[in-house]
Design a protein around this motif. Structure first.
Motif, PDB file in Angstrom:
ATOM      1  N   ASP A 209       0.819  -1.218   0.000  1.00  0.00           N
ATOM      2  CA  ASP A 209       0.000   0.000   0.000  1.00  0.00           C
ATOM      3  C   ASP A 209       0.851   1.264   0.000  1.00  0.00           C
ATOM      4  O   ASP A 209       0.435   2.296  -0.524  1.00  0.00           O
ATOM      5  CB  ASP A 209      -0.910   0.020   1.237  1.00  0.00           C
ATOM      6  CG  ASP A 209      -1.944  -1.082   1.165  1.00  0.00           C
ATOM      7  OD1 ASP A 209      -2.850  -0.972   0.312  1.00  0.00           O
ATOM      8  OD2 ASP A 209      -1.835  -2.064   1.932  1.00  0.00           O
ATOM      9  N   LEU A 210       2.008   1.173   0.667  1.00  0.00           N
ATOM     10  CA  LEU A 210       2.871   2.353   0.751  1.00  0.00           C
ATOM     11  C   LEU A 210       4.310   1.903   0.944  1.00  0.00           C
ATOM     12  O   LEU A 210       4.581   1.004   1.740  1.00  0.00           O
ATOM     13  CB  LEU A 210       2.449   3.213   1.959  1.00  0.00           C
ATOM     14  CG  LEU A 210       3.313   4.450   2.227  1.00  0.00           C
ATOM     15  CD1 LEU A 210       3.065   5.538   1.189  1.00  0.00           C
ATOM     16  CD2 LEU A 210       3.053   5.006   3.623  1.00  0.00           C
ATOM     17  N   ALA A 211       5.224   2.539   0.203  1.00  0.00           N
ATOM     18  CA  ALA A 211       6.652   2.291   0.414  1.00  0.00           C
ATOM     19  C   ALA A 211       7.266   3.542   1.045  1.00  0.00           C
ATOM     20  O   ALA A 211       6.827   4.661   0.762  1.00  0.00           O
ATOM     21  CB  ALA A 211       7.351   1.979  -0.905  1.00  0.00           C
ATOM     22  N   VAL A 212       8.239   3.335   1.929  1.00  0.00           N
ATOM     23  CA  VAL A 212       8.925   4.439   2.610  1.00  0.00           C
ATOM     24  C   VAL A 212      10.424   4.239   2.388  1.00  0.00           C
ATOM     25  O   VAL A 212      10.948   3.159   2.656  1.00  0.00           O
ATOM     26  CB  VAL A 212       8.614   4.424   4.125  1.00  0.00           C
ATOM     27  CG1 VAL A 212       9.345   5.566   4.834  1.00  0.00           C
ATOM     28  CG2 VAL A 212       7.110   4.504   4.373  1.00  0.00           C
ATOM     29  N   VAL A 213      11.086   5.285   1.895  1.00  0.00           N
ATOM     30  CA  VAL A 213      12.506   5.147   1.549  1.00  0.00           C
ATOM     31  C   VAL A 213      13.389   5.758   2.634  1.00  0.00           C
ATOM     32  O   VAL A 213      13.195   6.915   3.017  1.00  0.00           O
ATOM     33  CB  VAL A 213      12.822   5.857   0.213  1.00  0.00           C
ATOM     34  CG1 VAL A 213      14.240   5.509  -0.240  1.00  0.00           C
ATOM     35  CG2 VAL A 213      11.814   5.467  -0.848  1.00  0.00           C
ATOM     36  N   GLY A 214      14.357   4.987   3.130  1.00  0.00           N
ATOM     37  CA  GLY A 214      15.319   5.495   4.105  1.00  0.00           C
ATOM     38  C   GLY A 214      16.543   6.138   3.476  1.00  0.00           C
ATOM     39  O   GLY A 214      16.772   7.329   3.621  1.00  0.00           O
ATOM     40  N   PRO A 215      17.373   5.374   2.758  1.00  0.00           N
ATOM     41  CA  PRO A 215      18.702   5.865   2.360  1.00  0.00           C
ATOM     42  C   PRO A 215      18.707   6.778   1.135  1.00  0.00           C
ATOM     43  O   PRO A 215      17.890   6.625   0.216  1.00  0.00           O
ATOM     44  CB  PRO A 215      19.470   4.580   2.006  1.00  0.00           C
ATOM     45  CG  PRO A 215      18.569   3.446   2.328  1.00  0.00           C
ATOM     46  CD  PRO A 215      17.180   3.960   2.429  1.00  0.00           C
ATOM     47  N   GLU A 216      19.696   7.672   1.120  1.00  0.00           N
ATOM     48  CA  GLU A 216      19.871   8.573  -0.015  1.00  0.00           C
ATOM     49  C   GLU A 216      20.235   7.820  -1.283  1.00  0.00           C
ATOM     50  O   GLU A 216      19.846   8.231  -2.377  1.00  0.00           O
ATOM     51  CB  GLU A 216      20.923   9.651   0.299  1.00  0.00           C
ATOM     52  CG  GLU A 216      22.317   9.162   0.675  1.00  0.00           C
ATOM     53  CD  GLU A 216      22.497   8.835   2.151  1.00  0.00           C
ATOM     54  OE1 GLU A 216      21.512   8.454   2.819  1.00  0.00           O
ATOM     55  OE2 GLU A 216      23.639   8.941   2.644  1.00  0.00           O
ATOM     56  N   VAL A 217      20.969   6.696  -1.149  1.00  0.00           N
ATOM     57  CA  VAL A 217      21.375   5.977  -2.373  1.00  0.00           C
ATOM     58  C   VAL A 217      20.161   5.459  -3.145  1.00  0.00           C
ATOM     59  O   VAL A 217      20.162   5.452  -4.370  1.00  0.00           O
ATOM     60  CB  VAL A 217      22.348   4.800  -2.099  1.00  0.00           C
ATOM     61  CG1 VAL A 217      23.750   5.312  -1.790  1.00  0.00           C
ATOM     62  CG2 VAL A 217      21.837   3.865  -1.035  1.00  0.00           C
TER      63      VAL A 217
ATOM     64  N   ILE B 197      24.377  24.310   7.033  1.00  0.00           N
ATOM     65  CA  ILE B 197      25.625  23.584   6.798  1.00  0.00           C
ATOM     66  C   ILE B 197      25.416  22.627   5.625  1.00  0.00           C
ATOM     67  O   ILE B 197      26.251  22.512   4.736  1.00  0.00           O
ATOM     68  CB  ILE B 197      26.057  22.812   8.065  1.00  0.00           C
ATOM     69  CG1 ILE B 197      26.426  23.791   9.187  1.00  0.00           C
ATOM     70  CG2 ILE B 197      27.198  21.848   7.771  1.00  0.00           C
ATOM     71  CD1 ILE B 197      27.690  24.601   8.937  1.00  0.00           C
ATOM     72  N   GLU B 198      24.288  21.929   5.632  1.00  0.00           N
ATOM     73  CA  GLU B 198      23.986  21.012   4.525  1.00  0.00           C
ATOM     74  C   GLU B 198      22.495  20.696   4.523  1.00  0.00           C
ATOM     75  O   GLU B 198      21.800  20.894   5.522  1.00  0.00           O
ATOM     76  CB  GLU B 198      24.760  19.693   4.682  1.00  0.00           C
ATOM     77  CG  GLU B 198      24.328  18.894   5.897  1.00  0.00           C
ATOM     78  CD  GLU B 198      24.722  17.415   5.864  1.00  0.00           C
ATOM     79  OE1 GLU B 198      25.148  16.918   4.818  1.00  0.00           O
ATOM     80  OE2 GLU B 198      24.572  16.760   6.908  1.00  0.00           O
ATOM     81  N   PHE B 199      22.035  20.199   3.388  1.00  0.00           N
ATOM     82  CA  PHE B 199      20.688  19.620   3.320  1.00  0.00           C
ATOM     83  C   PHE B 199      20.810  18.134   3.022  1.00  0.00           C
ATOM     84  O   PHE B 199      21.668  17.719   2.245  1.00  0.00           O
ATOM     85  CB  PHE B 199      19.859  20.263   2.200  1.00  0.00           C
ATOM     86  CG  PHE B 199      19.325  21.620   2.567  1.00  0.00           C
ATOM     87  CD1 PHE B 199      18.376  21.749   3.573  1.00  0.00           C
ATOM     88  CD2 PHE B 199      19.766  22.744   1.913  1.00  0.00           C
ATOM     89  CE1 PHE B 199      17.877  23.001   3.927  1.00  0.00           C
ATOM     90  CE2 PHE B 199      19.286  23.998   2.254  1.00  0.00           C
ATOM     91  CZ  PHE B 199      18.333  24.128   3.263  1.00  0.00           C
ATOM     92  N   ASN B 200      19.926  17.354   3.627  1.00  0.00           N
ATOM     93  CA  ASN B 200      19.773  15.958   3.237  1.00  0.00           C
ATOM     94  C   ASN B 200      18.346  15.768   2.752  1.00  0.00           C
ATOM     95  O   ASN B 200      17.441  16.513   3.134  1.00  0.00           O
ATOM     96  CB  ASN B 200      20.067  15.023   4.415  1.00  0.00           C
ATOM     97  CG  ASN B 200      21.542  15.043   4.798  1.00  0.00           C
ATOM     98  OD1 ASN B 200      22.408  15.221   3.951  1.00  0.00           O
ATOM     99  ND2 ASN B 200      21.822  14.881   6.075  1.00  0.00           N
ATOM    100  N   CYS B 201      18.157  14.764   1.912  1.00  0.00           N
ATOM    101  CA  CYS B 201      16.846  14.579   1.277  1.00  0.00           C
ATOM    102  C   CYS B 201      16.067  13.442   1.933  1.00  0.00           C
ATOM    103  O   CYS B 201      15.225  12.821   1.305  1.00  0.00           O
ATOM    104  CB  CYS B 201      17.038  14.304  -0.206  1.00  0.00           C
ATOM    105  SG  CYS B 201      18.009  12.818  -0.540  1.00  0.00           S
ATOM    106  N   ARG B 202      16.360  13.184   3.209  1.00  0.00           N
ATOM    107  CA  ARG B 202      15.843  11.982   3.883  1.00  0.00           C
ATOM    108  C   ARG B 202      15.990  12.159   5.384  1.00  0.00           C
ATOM    109  O   ARG B 202      16.592  13.125   5.842  1.00  0.00           O
ATOM    110  CB  ARG B 202      16.672  10.788   3.431  1.00  0.00           C
ATOM    111  CG  ARG B 202      18.155  11.233   3.363  1.00  0.00           C
ATOM    112  CD  ARG B 202      19.156  10.310   3.825  1.00  0.00           C
ATOM    113  NE  ARG B 202      20.453  10.974   3.877  1.00  0.00           N
ATOM    114  CZ  ARG B 202      21.110  11.251   4.992  1.00  0.00           C
ATOM    115  NH1 ARG B 202      20.592  10.918   6.162  1.00  0.00           N
ATOM    116  NH2 ARG B 202      22.277  11.859   4.973  1.00  0.00           N
ATOM    117  N   PHE B 203      15.440  11.193   6.130  1.00  0.00           N
ATOM    118  CA  PHE B 203      15.628  11.179   7.577  1.00  0.00           C
ATOM    119  C   PHE B 203      17.123  11.029   7.892  1.00  0.00           C
ATOM    120  O   PHE B 203      17.841  10.298   7.198  1.00  0.00           O
ATOM    121  CB  PHE B 203      14.940   9.956   8.187  1.00  0.00           C
ATOM    122  CG  PHE B 203      13.447  10.052   8.342  1.00  0.00           C
ATOM    123  CD1 PHE B 203      12.881  10.842   9.343  1.00  0.00           C
ATOM    124  CD2 PHE B 203      12.598   9.295   7.539  1.00  0.00           C
ATOM    125  CE1 PHE B 203      11.504  10.879   9.520  1.00  0.00           C
ATOM    126  CE2 PHE B 203      11.225   9.339   7.711  1.00  0.00           C
ATOM    127  CZ  PHE B 203      10.676  10.133   8.704  1.00  0.00           C
ATOM    128  N   GLY B 204      17.593  11.682   8.960  1.00  0.00           N
ATOM    129  CA  GLY B 204      18.981  11.526   9.407  1.00  0.00           C
ATOM    130  C   GLY B 204      19.165  10.239  10.188  1.00  0.00           C
ATOM    131  O   GLY B 204      18.216   9.682  10.730  1.00  0.00           O
TER     132      GLY B 204
END
Ligand code: AMP
Ligand code: GLY
Length: 425
Positions: free
Chosen positions: A65-73, A281-288
């Motif tokens: 029903d739903l996928a959740v993505v962790g890593p930036e790769v 300092i930086e942006f990430n596109c995901r949870f830290g």
């Protein structure tokens, strides 16, 4: 009941799985590839986090029903684009939007164009030109490789010789691959992680956390992915948070829309409270990671509703946080972030491992970052191995509970920092 697929296999994904398992709507959780700790709470699927076609096929075959993505790769590999094209619901930014993390230069140019407060900078492809620029400026200076380097592409040389060495690595020897280098002004002040759920122009803040990037106590040693974290961050005021929302997070979300790479997912602002105000300092596109392991356990609201609101572009429910605060210690393999050995047995005492992730037990949770399980025995299998999180009415109590648990875990090849939270305790 909903079926959810979490992509990734570290402590962050363990915390996401843990949060999803508290949702009354979620029936079945898969995690690809997951890890030994995650396997107690989700069904692990042996697919790599960059195997976009394999993940998509799995989601289609299993009625996810739903996928959740962790890593930036995974994001940089285009997993969100592929799932959406197949009509699958997924939480995370497109490959184009993920560039805000994948390219330091993209992020810096965006901030310059939209007047978002950040360190002064210049980008170079040529070694000689970069060295000239560094010679003209002041030391320390910050050198950032323009690409994904697992948190290891940033060097802060204290001498010109060190700067030269690092520039050679990055621009002549292509240590991280062919790429550019961002040369940045060195800023000072406490750092904090401001993660927001973002759906295009709409930005919904999470509670703050603070990571500890350096490998050793006293903030010494090389940069790592993070050696510990806590939440909230009392040294950052409500005014600082309002400023960060109005001058940084919201303008950047709008800028991404204006630039044709609308962001949906978690936008992570790595911010610093400098003497001249809060800067990026930086942006990430995901949870830290490890921030997620201290932030999500404090979430009172149903995370499935939050992920759905972003994925479907529907109204966001009120996001509520628990009063209990958290502090967590990373236990890492000796040698990390450099070379390290794997395969050492880990003994976690029963009193902290049994029902560690049940609602009855709320004083400590253990998130697995890099472990395997064989014949009922855990073994180390990564650089960062465990994130042990304590809960308390205040940060001292959370600290003491986490540290007591850490000290009771036996393994011959792990180290940790005992000074997590030093800025606030
Ligand atoms: P980054 O990967 O960009 O977050 O950089 C890793 C770490 O290097 C940050 O968490 C900071 O501690 C440090 N750092 C990065 N940029 C700067 C800067 N402009 N001034 C001071 N420290 C920095
Ligand atoms: N802990 C910092 C990061 O996730 O990039």
């Amino acid at each position: 009941m909903k079926k959810v697929l979490v992509i990734g296999g570290g402590g962050r994904e363990h915390a996401i799985v843990d949060a999803l398992s508290r949702s009354p709507q979620v029936g079945k959780i898969y995690c690809a590839p997951g890890n030994a700790g995650i396997s107690a709470q989700a069904e692990c699927v042996p697919l790599k986090d960059t195997d976009v076609e394999g993940l998509k096929a799995f989601a289609l075959e299993n009625g996810i029903d739903l996928a959740v993505v962790g890593p930036e790769v995974s994001l940089a590999a285009g997993v969100v684009d592929a799932f959406k094209a197949a009509g699958l619901r997924i939480f995370g930014p497109s490959k184009a939007a993920a560039t805000i993390e994948a390219s330091k230069d993209f992020a810096k140019q965006l901030m310059a164009k939209y007047n978002v407060p950040t360190a002064a900078f210049e980008t170079f492809e040529d070694y000689e030109a970069a060295l000239e620029y560094v010679k003209k400026g002041s030391i320390p200076v910050v050198l950032k490789y323009d690409g994904l380097a697992a948190g290891k592409g940033v060097v802060i040389p204290e001498t010109l010789e060190e700067a030269d060495e690092a520039l050679k690595d990055m621009l002549l020897d292509d240590k991280f691959g062919k790429g550019k280098v961002v040369v940045e002004e060195f800023l000072t002040g406490p750092e904090f992680s401001f993660m927001c759920f973002v759906d295009g122009e709409d930005v919904y803040p999470m509670t703050l956390s603070q990571d500890h990037k350096r490998a050793y106590e006293g903030d010494k040693g090389p940069n790592t992915g993070g050696m510990g974290a806590y939440s909230p961050v009392p040294i950052i005021t409500d005014e600082d948070v309002d400023y960060a929302m109005e001058k940084i997070m919201k303008p950047v979300a709008s800028a991404m829309v204006a630039e044709g790479c609308t962001f949906t997912g978690v936008l992570y602002g790595g911010l610093m409270k400098t003497p001249t105000g809060v800067k990026v300092i930086e942006f990430n596109c995901r949870f830290g990671d490890p921030e997620t392991e201290v932030v999500l356990p404090r979430l009172e609201s149903d995370i499935y509703d939050i992920f759905s609101a972003v994925a479907d572009h529907t109204p966001m429910p009120q996001i509520q946080w628990k009063k209990d605060v958290t502090m967590g210690f990373v236990m890492a393999s000796k040698g990390y972030p450099g070379d390290y050995e794997k395969g050492f047995p880990i003994v976690i005492p029963e009193n902290i491992s049994v029902n560690c992730h049940s609602e009855e037990r709320s004083d400590v949770r253990i998130y697995h970052m890099g472990t395997t399980l064989k014949d009922g025995q855990y073994y180390t299998s990564g650089g960062r191995v465990l994130m042990v999180v304590g809960f308390g009415a205040d940060l001292q109590e959370a600290h003491d509970k986490a540290l007591a648990a850490v000290e009771s875990i036996e393994c011959d090849n792990l180290f940790y920092r005992r000074d997590i939270g030093w800025r606030v305790l």
